[in-house]
Scaffold this active site. Sequence first.
Site, short mmCIF file in Angstrom:
data_model
loop_
_atom_site.label_atom_id
_atom_site.label_comp_id
_atom_site.label_asym_id
_atom_site.label_seq_id
_atom_site.Cartn_x
_atom_site.Cartn_y
_atom_site.Cartn_z
CE LYS A 184 11.15 -5.56 1.57
NZ LYS A 184 9.65 -4.67 1.17
CB ALA A 219 9.85 -2.54 6.20
CD GLU A 235 9.08 -7.20 -1.48
OE1 GLU A 235 7.33 -6.40 -1.47
OE2 GLU A 235 8.59 -7.00 -0.27
CG ASP A 280 9.68 -2.25 -1.15
OD1 ASP A 280 8.47 -2.42 -1.44
OD2 ASP A 280 10.04 -3.91 -1.19
CB SER A 292 -0.83 0.07 1.24
OG SER A 292 -0.76 -0.13 2.18
CB THR A 293 3.74 2.40 2.20
OG1 THR A 293 3.21 2.17 3.02
CG2 THR A 293 4.68 3.82 2.04
CE LYS A 295 3.95 -1.04 9.62
NZ LYS A 295 3.53 -1.14 7.76
#
Length: 225
Positions: free
Chosen positions: A99, A88, A108, A86, A35-36, A126
Site C-alpha cells: 500500500k 491496496a 493507513e 481500505d 479512489s476505491t 491487484k
Amino acid sequence: MKTQAELKQDVAKAAFDYVRSRVGDKAVIGIGTGSTANCFIDLLAGIRAQIEATVASSEASAERLRAHGIPVFDLNAVDGVDIYVDGADEANSALELVKGGGGALTREKIVAAVAREFVCIADESKLVTRLGAFPLPVEVIPMARSHVGRELLKLGADPVYRQGVLTDNGNIIIDAHGLQITDARGLEERINNITGVVCNGLFARRAADVLLLAGQNGVRTLRAG
C-alpha cells in the site's frame, strides 16, 4: 466488460454491505485513502445519520467525509476502531499487501493496527502470486533520504525519490522498485529498522483479515488463514 471504475464501485458496494452486516450504529469505522476508498465514502453518505464516528487515514479522506456530513474524529479521541476499510496496490493469497501509492501509508498502517477487523477492497488485478511488481513506498524523514536510498540499494531495490510529494506528516516518499518479495514480514521489519524510515508500505505483520475482490463475475471474498 466492466471498466475498472465499475469494478471499484462493485467492491465498494460489497464492502458497504459487509460493514453494515458486521457493525452496529455506534461503530467507529476506519476509512482508507484512494479512489476505491472514495467510492466507499460516497456510499456511507446515504447512512450518515447512523454513523457514530469515522477515523480517516488521510486529510483527503477526512475532507471527503466531512463534505458528506459524516463525523470525523481524531484517532486519539476514540477508544478503538471496529472495522477499517481500505484499498491496496497489491495483495497476495496470505492477504499481505503493498500500500502507499497515494502516499498515506503511515496513517493507513496506524489505523489498521488499531482496527479490530481490516477489510481490504480491490479489483482482481491487484491479486498477485508474489508482491513487488508495484514499487514499494517508503516514508522517510527528509534529511535521511540519501542514507535510506543507499540502504534500500543493499536490499536489492532501485530507490526512486517521489519528486514533489510530501506526506500528511511532512515527510517524503522513496519508491523501492524491482523487489522480489518472498518474505514480506521479514522485509517489512528490515526496512522499518533503517534509521530515518518512518514506515513502509508492506502490510504483512498486520495483514488484512478480509479481502474483497471485484471481477467480471462479481465480488469474491478471501479470508486470512
